[in-house]
Design a protein around this motif. Structure first.
Motif, mmCIF file in Angstrom:
data_model
loop_
_atom_site.group_PDB
_atom_site.id
_atom_site.type_symbol
_atom_site.label_atom_id
_atom_site.label_comp_id
_atom_site.label_asym_id
_atom_site.label_seq_id
_atom_site.Cartn_x
_atom_site.Cartn_y
_atom_site.Cartn_z
ATOM 1 N N HIS A 76 1.521 5.702 -8.842
ATOM 2 C CA HIS A 76 1.059 6.517 -7.723
ATOM 3 C C HIS A 76 2.243 6.925 -6.846
ATOM 4 O O HIS A 76 2.380 8.091 -6.446
ATOM 5 C CB HIS A 76 0.032 5.713 -6.915
ATOM 6 C CG HIS A 76 -0.560 6.467 -5.770
ATOM 7 N ND1 HIS A 76 -1.427 5.898 -4.866
ATOM 8 C CD2 HIS A 76 -0.408 7.750 -5.354
ATOM 9 C CE1 HIS A 76 -1.771 6.788 -3.964
ATOM 10 N NE2 HIS A 76 -1.172 7.922 -4.234
ATOM 11 N N LEU A 77 3.113 5.963 -6.548
ATOM 12 C CA LEU A 77 4.268 6.228 -5.698
ATOM 13 C C LEU A 77 5.184 7.259 -6.333
ATOM 14 O O LEU A 77 5.641 8.206 -5.681
ATOM 15 C CB LEU A 77 5.027 4.919 -5.470
ATOM 16 C CG LEU A 77 6.273 4.980 -4.588
ATOM 17 C CD1 LEU A 77 5.901 5.373 -3.169
ATOM 18 C CD2 LEU A 77 6.995 3.641 -4.598
ATOM 19 N N ARG A 135 9.591 8.406 4.462
ATOM 20 C CA ARG A 135 9.774 9.871 4.508
ATOM 21 C C ARG A 135 11.090 10.256 5.166
ATOM 22 O O ARG A 135 11.798 11.157 4.690
ATOM 23 C CB ARG A 135 8.605 10.516 5.260
ATOM 24 C CG ARG A 135 7.331 10.605 4.451
ATOM 25 C CD ARG A 135 6.322 11.554 5.088
ATOM 26 N NE ARG A 135 5.086 11.582 4.331
ATOM 27 C CZ ARG A 135 4.028 10.831 4.584
ATOM 28 N NH1 ARG A 135 4.058 9.986 5.607
ATOM 29 N NH2 ARG A 135 2.934 10.901 3.839
ATOM 30 N N GLU A 169 0.845 -1.189 0.000
ATOM 31 C CA GLU A 169 0.000 0.000 0.000
ATOM 32 C C GLU A 169 0.879 1.236 0.000
ATOM 33 O O GLU A 169 1.942 1.253 0.623
ATOM 34 C CB GLU A 169 -0.927 0.016 1.213
ATOM 35 C CG GLU A 169 -1.978 -1.085 1.216
ATOM 36 C CD GLU A 169 -2.973 -0.955 0.070
ATOM 37 O OE1 GLU A 169 -3.164 0.177 -0.422
ATOM 38 O OE2 GLU A 169 -3.550 -1.978 -0.335
ATOM 39 N N VAL A 170 0.440 2.275 -0.696
ATOM 40 C CA VAL A 170 1.240 3.492 -0.802
ATOM 41 C C VAL A 170 0.854 4.510 0.262
ATOM 42 O O VAL A 170 1.700 5.035 0.985
ATOM 43 C CB VAL A 170 1.092 4.121 -2.211
ATOM 44 C CG1 VAL A 170 1.823 5.464 -2.291
ATOM 45 C CG2 VAL A 170 1.628 3.169 -3.274
ATOM 46 N N GLU A 171 -0.444 4.785 0.401
ATOM 47 C CA GLU A 171 -0.912 5.896 1.222
ATOM 48 C C GLU A 171 -1.373 5.510 2.626
ATOM 49 O O GLU A 171 -1.674 6.365 3.427
ATOM 50 C CB GLU A 171 -2.087 6.598 0.522
ATOM 51 C CG GLU A 171 -1.730 7.242 -0.803
ATOM 52 C CD GLU A 171 -1.134 8.633 -0.656
ATOM 53 O OE1 GLU A 171 -0.856 9.038 0.487
ATOM 54 O OE2 GLU A 171 -0.956 9.305 -1.684
ATOM 55 N N SER A 172 -1.463 4.231 2.953
ATOM 56 C CA SER A 172 -2.022 3.829 4.249
ATOM 57 C C SER A 172 -1.116 4.280 5.385
ATOM 58 O O SER A 172 0.015 4.728 5.180
ATOM 59 C CB SER A 172 -2.211 2.316 4.297
ATOM 60 O OG SER A 172 -0.955 1.662 4.280
ATOM 61 N N ALA A 232 3.627 10.677 -6.050
ATOM 62 C CA ALA A 232 3.600 11.189 -4.680
ATOM 63 C C ALA A 232 4.972 11.626 -4.195
ATOM 64 O O ALA A 232 5.083 12.530 -3.358
ATOM 65 C CB ALA A 232 3.034 10.113 -3.756
ATOM 66 N N LYS A 263 0.284 1.086 -8.626
ATOM 67 C CA LYS A 263 0.841 1.545 -7.349
ATOM 68 C C LYS A 263 2.192 2.242 -7.557
ATOM 69 O O LYS A 263 2.502 3.231 -6.874
ATOM 70 C CB LYS A 263 0.998 0.364 -6.390
ATOM 71 C CG LYS A 263 -0.334 -0.241 -5.915
ATOM 72 C CD LYS A 263 -1.113 0.729 -5.051
ATOM 73 C CE LYS A 263 -2.455 0.163 -4.601
ATOM 74 N NZ LYS A 263 -2.340 -0.881 -3.585
ATOM 75 N N LEU A 286 4.802 5.340 1.651
ATOM 76 C CA LEU A 286 5.117 6.758 1.875
ATOM 77 C C LEU A 286 5.436 7.034 3.331
ATOM 78 O O LEU A 286 6.415 7.718 3.655
ATOM 79 C CB LEU A 286 3.940 7.642 1.430
ATOM 80 C CG LEU A 286 3.609 7.669 -0.063
ATOM 81 C CD1 LEU A 286 2.403 8.577 -0.301
ATOM 82 C CD2 LEU A 286 4.794 8.155 -0.866
ATOM 83 N N ASP A 287 4.616 6.502 4.197
ATOM 84 C CA ASP A 287 4.783 6.722 5.630
ATOM 85 C C ASP A 287 6.108 6.166 6.123
ATOM 86 O O ASP A 287 6.759 6.750 7.002
ATOM 87 C CB ASP A 287 3.618 6.063 6.373
ATOM 88 C CG ASP A 287 3.602 6.409 7.854
ATOM 89 O OD1 ASP A 287 3.830 7.576 8.186
ATOM 90 O OD2 ASP A 287 3.356 5.499 8.663
#
Length: 598
Positions: free
Chosen positions: A265-266, A221, A209-212, A269, A262, A217-218
Motif C-alpha cells: 500500500h505504501l 510528505r 498505519e499508512v493512511e491515518s 501511495a 501495508k 504518509l502524513d
C-alpha cells in the motif's frame, strides 16, 4: 570470434534470467527494499540464513553493522554471496556521540576502514556504500545543548562526507520524521541539509498505519517533497521490534502478511514521488521472528501525534494487586565495588565486554542506563549473567530537567518500564532497583530561583519513591552532590541532603576528589552527609570520578590513573570504620575507567 561472441551473449542471457529470478518480490525492479543487520556475528558462518531470508523477502539492500575486529575474509565471503543474489551491502555504523566533536575520529574511522577494505579486495567483495545511524537526540545533553550539538554534528558529517565522497560509495543516513522542526545555525532546515548532503536518506517513519492522520504518509510528505526538489532519494523505514508502551510505532505482533500488505500500500501511495526509492525494515532479526498471522498488541493505534522525544510512553497501569516480584538475591561481598554504564547501547551490543571488565575489576554492583525503546530481551541475558557473576544490577536514568514538575512523566516512564520488565522475566534476570542521576543545578532555572527548583525536585523525588514502592520492593536510589547540605528543603528547616538520604533507600555521594584523606579529600567533603546517613540508619556509597574534568585536577583521578585511584579507594574502609552507613564505592564511569591511564 563469432563463436566466442555467441557464447558471451548466451552467458549474458543466462545471467539476466538468473537476475530476473531474484528480482525483489516487492515493488518495481528498481525499487529498494532494505534492512538493517546489527548483529555482525551472524555473518561469521557465511550468513546463509540471512541471505536465504533476504531472497525470500526480496531484499536488495543490506545495512551491515561493522565490527572491525572481524577478519576481512568474513566480510568478503558474505558480500560476494550477497552480490550473487543482486543484494547491495552498505557498511553500517553509528553512535549518538558521533555528533560530538570529541568523537569525530570514531566516525571517520568507519570511513577509513571501509575505504581501506575496498582497496584490498576483489570488486565483487566490496561494500557498495556506507550508512550512518547517529541519533544525537538520545544524548543527555540534547535537552539543554540542542543547538550546539546540531552544529558539531553538522561539522562532523561534513568531515565524513569530505573523506568518503568520490570513493565509489553510496552514502546514506537515518533520520527521524520529526527533524523538520530543527535548523542549522545559518537557518537551513536540518532535514533539508541532510537530504541534500547524502545520496539517500532513510526516514524512520515508525508507525504501523499508512493512511491515518498520523500515519506514515502524513509524517513523510515534507521529506519526500524536499527530496523531489533536491533530486535525492528517500527510503521509508518501518519497525518490527517490540516497543513496550509504544506499540503504534511498530509492526511487532501484526504478522508478516499484514506488514507486506501495508508495504504494498505504501509503495503504491508514494509512487508519484520521484524521490521515493523504496522501503527499509528495521531490523532483520526482529523481522525474521515475526509470525505470518496477525497478533495485534493492545494500544497499537496512534490516536494523537506524540512528542518527538525518544522516550516512550508509560506502560499501562498494572491491575491492582499485581505486585512486582522481587529479584533473586545476589551472592556478593557486602562492601560494594561498582560503576556506571551510561551508554545504553553498550549493554545491548557489548555485554560480554562489560562483564569481562567487571570480573577484572572485581565489581559487584552496576548502575545501568536503560534505552526504553529496547525489548526486555535486550537486558534479561545480561542481568542474568551479571547475577551469576555476583553482580547486582540497578536500572538507571536521569536528566537535569527531571527535577521540574512538567517532566515528572519522563521519570515515571522509567519506573513503569522497570516494573513491567521485572514482571516479565525470571528472578535472576530482574533489576534490584532504580537509580536516578538528576542534577538541576546546571539549568538556567537554578540560577533564577533555586528554591523553586528544589521544591519541584523534591516533589518529583517523593512521587518517584511513592510510585516505586506502592507495588514493589525495588530499591530507590540517587546520586547526590556533596554540597547540597547548604540548601534547605522548601518550607522546612531541614538540609536538602538529609531529606534526600532519608527519602531514598541509599544515595551515591558524588565525592569527586582525588585523595582520600585531608580536609578537601573524599572523606572530608563527605562528612556531613555521612553523619546524616549514620543518624538515619541509611546506606551511603562514595562515588568518585575518573573522567577528565574542566573543574580542576583535584576533582578526578583522570591524571593519576586507575592504579592510584585504587590505592586511595582502598583507604576508605579504614577511614570510615566508625561510620556504619558506608557501604562501598562506585567509579564514574565505565566508559572512562576502561580507557583510563593504568
Amino acid at each position: 570470434m563469432k563463436v566466442k561472441g555467441c557464447q558471451k551473449l548466451a552467458s549474458l542471457l543466462v545471467v539476466m534470467l538468473l537476475v530476473g529470478l531474484h528480482t525483489p518480490a516487492y515493488g518495481e525492479n528498481n525499487s529498494k527494499k532494505a534492512t538493517w543487520i546489527w548483529q555482525t556475528d551472524l555473518i561469521r558462518d557465511g550468513g546463509e540464513e540471512l541471505l536465504d531470508f533476504s531472497r525470500e523477502e526480496g531484499i536488495n539492500l543490506i545495512y551491515l553493522q561493522i565490527d572491525r575486529q572481524l577478519s576481512s575474509e568474513i566480510y568478503e565471503a558474505f558480500i560476494e554471496r550477497a552480490h550473487e543474489d543482486q543484494i547491495a551491502v552498505h557498511a553500517l555504523g553509528g553512535d549518538p556521540r558521533w555528533a560530538l566533536t570529541e568523537h569525530l575520529d570514531d566516525m571517520l574511522g568507519l570511513a577509513d576502514w571501509v575505504i581501506d577494505y575496498n582497496g584490498k579486495v576483489a570488486a565483487g567483495a566490496r561494500f557498495d556504500g556506507i550508512h550512518l545511524d547517529v541519533e544525537p537526540y538520545v544524548l543527555a545533553k540534547w535537552q539543554t545543548e540542542q543547538d550546539q550539538i546540531i552544529t558539531t554534528w553538522e561539522q562532523n558529517l561534513k568531515a565524513f562526507l569530505s573523506l568518503a565522497s568520490g570513493k565509489g560509495l553510496e552514502l546514506g543516513i537515518d533520520i527521524p520524521f520529526w527533524f523538520d522542526q530543527y535548523a542549522l545555525a545559518d537557518g537551513t532546515g536540518l532535514n533539508e541539509w541532510l537530504i541534500g548532503a547524502f545520496d539517500h536518506v532513510t526516514v524512520m517513519a515508525y508507525r504501523n498505519e499508512v493512511e491515518s492522520e498520523h500515519g506514515i504518509l502524513d509524517l513523510t510528505r515534507a521529506e519526500l517533497e524536499l527530496a523531489d526538489r533536491l533530486g535525492k532519494q528517500i527510503l521509508i523505514g518501518v519497525n518490527t521490534k517490540e516497543m513496550p508502551g509504544e506499540s503504534y510505532t511498530t509492526f511487532y505482533g501484526h504478522g508478516k502478511d499484514k506488514l507486506n500488505q501495508k508495504l504494498d500500500h505504501l509503495s503504491s501511495a508514494l509512487g508519484s514521488y520521484p524521490s521515493f526509492a523504496g522501503v527499509a525494515i528495521h531490523d532483520i532479526r526482529n523481522w525474521q521472528s515475526m509470525s505470518a498471522d496477525e497478533i495485534v498488541p493492545p494500544g497499537s493505534t496512534d490516536p494523537v501525534s506524540p512528542s518527538p522525544a525518544p522516550e516512550p510512553n508509560p506502560e499501562p497501569e498494572p491491575d491492582e494487586g499485581d505486585r512486582v516480584p522481587d529479584a533473586d538475591p545476589v551472592t556478593r561481598d557486602p562492601m560494594v565495588r561498582g560503576t556506571y554504564i551510561w551508554e545504553a547501547h553498550e549493554v545491548v551490543q557489548n555485554s560480554q565486554e562489560i562483564l569481562d571488565f567487571a570480573k577484572e575489576k572485581k565489581l559487584n554492583w552496576l548502575y545501568v542506563r536503560l534505552d526504553l525503546e529496547q525489548p526486555y530481551s535486550s537486558y534479561s541475558s545480561f542481568v542474568k549473567q551479571a547475577a551469576a557473576a555476583g553482580i547486582e544490577v540497578h536500572a538507571m536514568g536521569g536528566h537535569p530537567i527531571w527535577a521540574l514538575e512538567e517532566n515528572r512523566p519522563r521519570m515515571m516512564r522509567l519506573v513503569n518500564y522497570v516494573k513491567s520488565y521485572n514482571r516479565a522475566v525470571e528472578g535472576d534476570e530482574r533489576f534490584h532497583g532504580i537509580h536516578l542521576d538528576i542534577e538541576p543545578y546546571v539549568l538556567p532555572a537554578w540560577k533564577e530561583d533555586s528554591q523553586q527548583v528544589i521544591s519541584e525536585w523534591t516533589a518529583n523525588l517523593d512521587a518517584f519513591v511513592t510510585e516505586l514502592k506502592k507495588d514493589s520492593s525495588l530499591e530507590a536510589s540517587m546520586d547526590m552532590a556533596v554540597w547540597l547540605d547548604k540548601y534547605k528543603v522548601t518550607g522546612e528547616d531541614m538540609s536538602l541532603s538529609k531529606w534526600m538520604i532519608n527519602r531514598m533507600d541509599h544515595v551515591s555521594l558524588m565525592a569527586f576528589r582525588d585523595v582520600a584523606e585531608g580536609s578537601n579529600g573524599i572523606v572530608g567533603v563527605s562528612k556531613e552527609e555521612i553523619a546524616f546517613a549514620d543518624e538515619l540508619g541509611k546506606p551511603i556509597k562514595i562515588s568518585v570520578e575518573i573522567k577528565a574534568s574542566h573543574e580542576g585536577d583535584h576533582i578526578t583521578f583522570h591524571e593519576e590513573g586507575a592504579a592510584y585511584m585504587e590505592e586511595e579507594l582502598a583507604k576508605l574502609p579504614a577511614l570510615l570504620k566508625d561510620s556504619p552507613s558506608f557501604t562501598g564505592s562506585v567509579v564514574h564511569a565505565y566508559a572512562y575507567w576502561k580507557s583510563a591511564k593504568p
